[in-house]
Design a protein around this motif. Structure first.
Motif, PDB file in Angstrom:
ATOM      1  N   ILE A  77       0.862  -1.174   0.000  1.00 22.72           N
ATOM      2  CA  ILE A  77       0.000   0.000   0.000  1.00 22.72           C
ATOM      3  C   ILE A  77       0.900   1.226   0.000  1.00 22.72           C
ATOM      4  O   ILE A  77       1.964   1.221   0.635  1.00 22.72           O
ATOM      5  N   ALA A  78       0.496   2.264  -0.695  1.00 28.22           N
ATOM      6  CA  ALA A  78       1.219   3.534  -0.700  1.00 28.22           C
ATOM      7  C   ALA A  78       0.347   4.604  -0.052  1.00 28.22           C
ATOM      8  O   ALA A  78      -0.845   4.685  -0.333  1.00 28.22           O
ATOM      9  N   VAL A  79       0.970   5.428   0.819  1.00 29.59           N
ATOM     10  CA  VAL A  79       0.231   6.479   1.517  1.00 29.59           C
ATOM     11  C   VAL A  79       1.004   7.787   1.414  1.00 29.59           C
ATOM     12  O   VAL A  79       2.165   7.866   1.841  1.00 29.59           O
ATOM     13  N   ASP A  80       0.359   8.805   0.863  1.00 30.85           N
ATOM     14  CA  ASP A  80       0.985  10.119   0.736  1.00 30.85           C
ATOM     15  C   ASP A  80      -0.117  11.142   0.499  1.00 30.85           C
ATOM     16  O   ASP A  80      -1.024  10.900  -0.300  1.00 30.85           O
ATOM     17  N   ASP A  81      -0.058  12.278   1.204  1.00 33.49           N
ATOM     18  CA  ASP A  81      -1.105  13.284   1.022  1.00 33.49           C
ATOM     19  C   ASP A  81      -0.797  14.263  -0.109  1.00 33.49           C
ATOM     20  O   ASP A  81      -1.563  15.193  -0.346  1.00 33.49           O
ATOM     21  N   GLU A  82       0.321  14.042  -0.820  1.00 35.07           N
ATOM     22  CA  GLU A  82       0.626  14.836  -2.001  1.00 35.07           C
ATOM     23  C   GLU A  82       0.247  14.022  -3.242  1.00 35.07           C
ATOM     24  O   GLU A  82       0.848  12.972  -3.501  1.00 35.07           O
ATOM     25  N   ASN A  99      -1.175  15.521   7.289  1.00 41.97           N
ATOM     26  CA  ASN A  99      -1.951  16.417   8.143  1.00 41.97           C
ATOM     27  C   ASN A  99      -2.756  15.712   9.228  1.00 41.97           C
ATOM     28  O   ASN A  99      -2.712  16.080  10.395  1.00 41.97           O
ATOM     29  N   ASP A 100      -3.500  14.667   8.862  1.00 38.63           N
ATOM     30  CA  ASP A 100      -4.400  14.070   9.839  1.00 38.63           C
ATOM     31  C   ASP A 100      -3.693  13.126  10.807  1.00 38.63           C
ATOM     32  O   ASP A 100      -3.916  13.153  12.005  1.00 38.63           O
ATOM     33  N   LEU A 101      -2.842  12.295  10.267  1.00 36.50           N
ATOM     34  CA  LEU A 101      -2.113  11.301  11.054  1.00 36.50           C
ATOM     35  C   LEU A 101      -0.739  11.146  10.418  1.00 36.50           C
ATOM     36  O   LEU A 101      -0.630  10.770   9.259  1.00 36.50           O
ATOM     37  N   SER A 102       0.295  11.466  11.151  1.00 35.08           N
ATOM     38  CA  SER A 102       1.639  11.409  10.570  1.00 35.08           C
ATOM     39  C   SER A 102       2.054   9.965  10.322  1.00 35.08           C
ATOM     40  O   SER A 102       1.496   9.022  10.901  1.00 35.08           O
ATOM     41  N   GLY A 103       3.072   9.800   9.476  1.00 34.53           N
ATOM     42  CA  GLY A 103       3.579   8.460   9.205  1.00 34.53           C
ATOM     43  C   GLY A 103       4.130   7.784  10.447  1.00 34.53           C
ATOM     44  O   GLY A 103       3.952   6.575  10.638  1.00 34.53           O
ATOM     45  N   ILE A 104       4.798   8.547  11.304  1.00 35.33           N
ATOM     46  CA  ILE A 104       5.337   7.987  12.545  1.00 35.33           C
ATOM     47  C   ILE A 104       4.200   7.514  13.440  1.00 35.33           C
ATOM     48  O   ILE A 104       4.262   6.422  14.034  1.00 35.33           O
ATOM     49  N   GLU A 105       3.146   8.315  13.559  1.00 35.09           N
ATOM     50  CA  GLU A 105       1.994   7.940  14.385  1.00 35.09           C
ATOM     51  C   GLU A 105       1.318   6.683  13.841  1.00 35.09           C
ATOM     52  O   GLU A 105       0.934   5.788  14.603  1.00 35.09           O
ATOM     53  N   GLY A 152      12.344   7.483  12.161  1.00 37.98           N
ATOM     54  CA  GLY A 152      11.777   6.404  11.374  1.00 37.98           C
ATOM     55  C   GLY A 152      12.429   5.070  11.687  1.00 37.98           C
ATOM     56  O   GLY A 152      11.762   4.035  11.752  1.00 37.98           O
ATOM     57  N   TYR A 153      13.710   5.089  11.928  1.00 37.50           N
ATOM     58  CA  TYR A 153      14.446   3.870  12.247  1.00 37.50           C
ATOM     59  C   TYR A 153      13.966   3.284  13.562  1.00 37.50           C
ATOM     60  O   TYR A 153      13.866   2.072  13.738  1.00 37.50           O
ATOM     61  N   LYS A 154      13.633   4.157  14.513  1.00 40.50           N
ATOM     62  CA  LYS A 154      13.219   3.700  15.834  1.00 40.50           C
ATOM     63  C   LYS A 154      11.869   2.999  15.820  1.00 40.50           C
ATOM     64  O   LYS A 154      11.561   2.258  16.741  1.00 40.50           O
ATOM     65  N   VAL A 155      11.054   3.254  14.819  1.00 36.89           N
ATOM     66  CA  VAL A 155       9.767   2.564  14.724  1.00 36.89           C
ATOM     67  C   VAL A 155       9.843   1.430  13.702  1.00 36.89           C
ATOM     68  O   VAL A 155       8.870   1.081  13.047  1.00 36.89           O
ATOM     69  N   GLU A 156      11.016   0.858  13.584  1.00 32.03           N
ATOM     70  CA  GLU A 156      11.233  -0.356  12.794  1.00 32.03           C
ATOM     71  C   GLU A 156      11.058  -0.163  11.299  1.00 32.03           C
ATOM     72  O   GLU A 156      10.581  -1.064  10.600  1.00 32.03           O
ATOM     73  N   ALA A 157      11.414   1.005  10.787  1.00 31.36           N
ATOM     74  CA  ALA A 157      11.355   1.193   9.338  1.00 31.36           C
ATOM     75  C   ALA A 157      12.394   0.317   8.652  1.00 31.36           C
ATOM     76  O   ALA A 157      13.521   0.206   9.112  1.00 31.36           O
ATOM     77  N   LEU A 158      11.985  -0.301   7.558  1.00 30.51           N
ATOM     78  CA  LEU A 158      12.912  -1.149   6.813  1.00 30.51           C
ATOM     79  C   LEU A 158      13.869  -0.307   5.985  1.00 30.51           C
ATOM     80  O   LEU A 158      15.025  -0.666   5.794  1.00 30.51           O
ATOM     81  N   ASP A 159      13.381   0.833   5.500  1.00 35.06           N
ATOM     82  CA  ASP A 159      14.235   1.728   4.725  1.00 35.06           C
ATOM     83  C   ASP A 159      13.617   3.122   4.741  1.00 35.06           C
ATOM     84  O   ASP A 159      12.520   3.331   5.276  1.00 35.06           O
TER      85      ASP A 159
END
Length: 250
Positions: free
Chosen positions: A6-11, A59-65, A94-101
């Motif tokens: 899935i891809a998520v981006d508000d732009e 705006n509504d919910l950040s990627g980190i959240e 981003g790394y701290k929340v287990e981002a793969l890249d």
């Protein structure tokens, strides 16, 4: 191996480009795209996917959240996140929340493909070894766990426990010192997490910041040990446990 994603981006333009990259990549199957994190969260709760390409600033919910809300899926090893953002200051977060890249906008298809290859290798390793969580040790069918797996720069690295001399905590990182290697392996993880990975009969924590391989200890007193040319003090919190080991040397 084909990974659902899935891809998520508000732009809108960034989301369109991401969808285009995914659709031209044979290893990926685009399930859906979303312009906000709330809609993406609902979709994943209803039908989990393997990979999430996620913008950080929304705006509504950040990627980190959103990543934090998806912890149960990440803990099961069934979801990995690749962050996309125009702001490089979010890399460590981003790394701290287990981002793969982490893809820094604007990124090329070549950069995108490198991140995808990391994801494919990750899932191949998961399915080959049976690891169901990055923070878990790999179960090896033998009397003793011979290896541990740790994340190093968004990759899983296999380390033979018999080659480890000692481990040192450095703020949010762990330095793993290996025999005959001049530089330690550095991983972003807690002392508790790495301690749980190690065979308890082979390693001992003797200090808030140090775990040592018992087989690599060269010399010891009641209050210090020498390993790999380094003298490490045994602090009061761990003195009783170490005293029993030290007695076996006498």
């Amino acid at each position: 191996m084909i990974l659902s994603c899935i891809a998520v981006d508000d732009e809108p333009l960034a989301l369109k480009m991401m969808a285009s990259y995914i659709e031209q990549t044979p290893a990926l199957k685009l399930v859906s795209t979303f312009s906000n994190g709330i809609a993406a969260l609902k979709a994943i709760n209803e039908s989990p996917v393997d990979l999430l390409f996620l913008d950080i600033r929304m705006n509504d919910l950040s990627g980190i959240e959103l990543a934090k809300l998806l912890e149960p899926y990440k803990a099961d090893g069934n979801l990995r996140i690749i962050f996309t953002t125009a702001y490089d200051q979010y890399a460590l977060e981003g790394y701290k929340v287990e981002a793969l890249d982490y893809l820094l906008k604007p990124f090329s298809y070549d950069d995108f493909l490198k991140a995808v290859n990391k994801a494919v290798k990750y899932y191949e390793l998961i399915r080959k070894t049976g690891v169901d969580e990055v923070e878990k040790p790999v179960e090896i069918p033998s009397a003793e766990k011979s290896y541990i797996y740790v994340k190093v720069e968004y990759q899983l690295v296999r380390i033979a426990t018999e080659e480890i001399t000692y481990l040192e905590s450095d703020k949010d990182y762990i330095k793993i010192y290996i025999e005959n290697q001049p530089k330690p392996i550095v991983s972003l993880m807690s002392m508790k997490a790495i301690e749980e990975k190690l065979p308890k009969d082979k390693f001992m924590r003797i200090h808030r910041s140090f775990i040592v391989s018992l087989d690599k200890i060269k010399a010891a007193t009641k209050g210090t040990i020498e390993v790999a040319g380094k003298t490490i003090p045994v602090t009061d919190q761990y003195r009783e446990q170490f005293a029993a080991f030290f007695k076996s040397w006498q």
